[in-house]
Design an enzyme around this catalytic site. Sequence first.
Site, PDB file in Angstrom:
ATOM      1  N   HIS A  47       0.763 -60.898 -28.390  1.00 26.71           N
ATOM      2  CA  HIS A  47       2.109 -61.419 -28.161  1.00 26.71           C
ATOM      3  C   HIS A  47       2.037 -62.532 -27.126  1.00 26.71           C
ATOM      4  O   HIS A  47       1.028 -62.707 -26.423  1.00 26.71           O
ATOM      5  CB  HIS A  47       3.058 -60.316 -27.672  1.00 26.71           C
ATOM      6  CG  HIS A  47       2.562 -59.586 -26.444  1.00 26.71           C
ATOM      7  ND1 HIS A  47       2.623 -60.125 -25.184  1.00 26.71           N
ATOM      8  CD2 HIS A  47       1.989 -58.352 -26.312  1.00 26.71           C
ATOM      9  CE1 HIS A  47       2.114 -59.271 -24.318  1.00 26.71           C
ATOM     10  NE2 HIS A  47       1.721 -58.182 -24.967  1.00 26.71           N
ATOM     11  N   CYS A  83      -3.117 -55.172 -24.153  1.00 29.25           N
ATOM     12  CA  CYS A  83      -2.728 -56.061 -25.247  1.00 29.25           C
ATOM     13  C   CYS A  83      -3.453 -57.411 -25.163  1.00 29.25           C
ATOM     14  O   CYS A  83      -4.180 -57.688 -24.210  1.00 29.25           O
ATOM     15  CB  CYS A  83      -1.216 -56.281 -25.241  1.00 29.25           C
ATOM     16  SG  CYS A  83      -0.294 -54.920 -25.990  1.00 29.25           S
TER      17      CYS A  83
END
Length: 280
Positions: free
Chosen positions: A180, A193
């Site tokens: 992201h 992440c």
Amino acid sequence: MQKFILILALITIFYSCKQQNSDTFVFKKKIERKQPKSISFHFENTKQWLNQNPSSMELKIVRAVNRTDKNHLTKMDSILIPGDLSGDIVFYLPFPLEVPYLLPVNKIIFFSYPTQTFAAYENGELIYAGPTNMGRKNDPTPTGLFFTNWKAERTTSTFNDEWDLRWNFNIANKVGVGWHQYELPGYPASHSCLRLQEKDAKYLYTWADQWILKDDQNILFKGTPVIIFGKYDFDAPKPWLQLANNPKALNISPSEIENITKPYLETILLEQRKKEKSAQ
């Protein structure tokens, strides 16, 4: 003469179709790229370099080389600068432009932990690459083979509901790992992440495929394969700083990509065939 031309055309079509349905693959038309005359790197004072009014493309390259974003670049005392900034961004990053071993793979994404970069390939040809900031020491990003699952243009972090995540694409549903857009301080800093600049996150968000569910409990076929590999030495200087002395220090060879992919290739092609079969 016309009859001969017609026969020749039919033969050509026949063999073209036969080749497409066989196990023989060829590279697509190569992407035209602007290659710099040479690749070298040196350090410069950040403020002094920015005062030279670099172009938008030069800024993009320098941010990628330093694995950072617009806001964090200005906070650095010194930064790594390529000697020749006239080329396309892929020439300043470590992934190879072509990997023959990946010819049968329609789409695949690689994330390199040690170099903090990513690359997307279509049938063995590099089509997109950029910087990433992956999991910090206490929350490392898991490595191995994953597949893209669900995506959301905007979502909230499971670690902190005040964190707004843009262009989020999940790759490990049970543990909540995905890529992201988020800030890139220039080193692994996430809670496992894969952080990306917004333009890169948006590109992969659009380019990669979601999984297709048969029902609430079963997957009809998985999305785009993603391989995360390597280890990051958190106790050593940033690996890309080596480029000032050796511009090839971080280069990833086609044979290295082959060795990384080989244990997973059968699974990747199996999922690919499932998708192709469902589209028929």
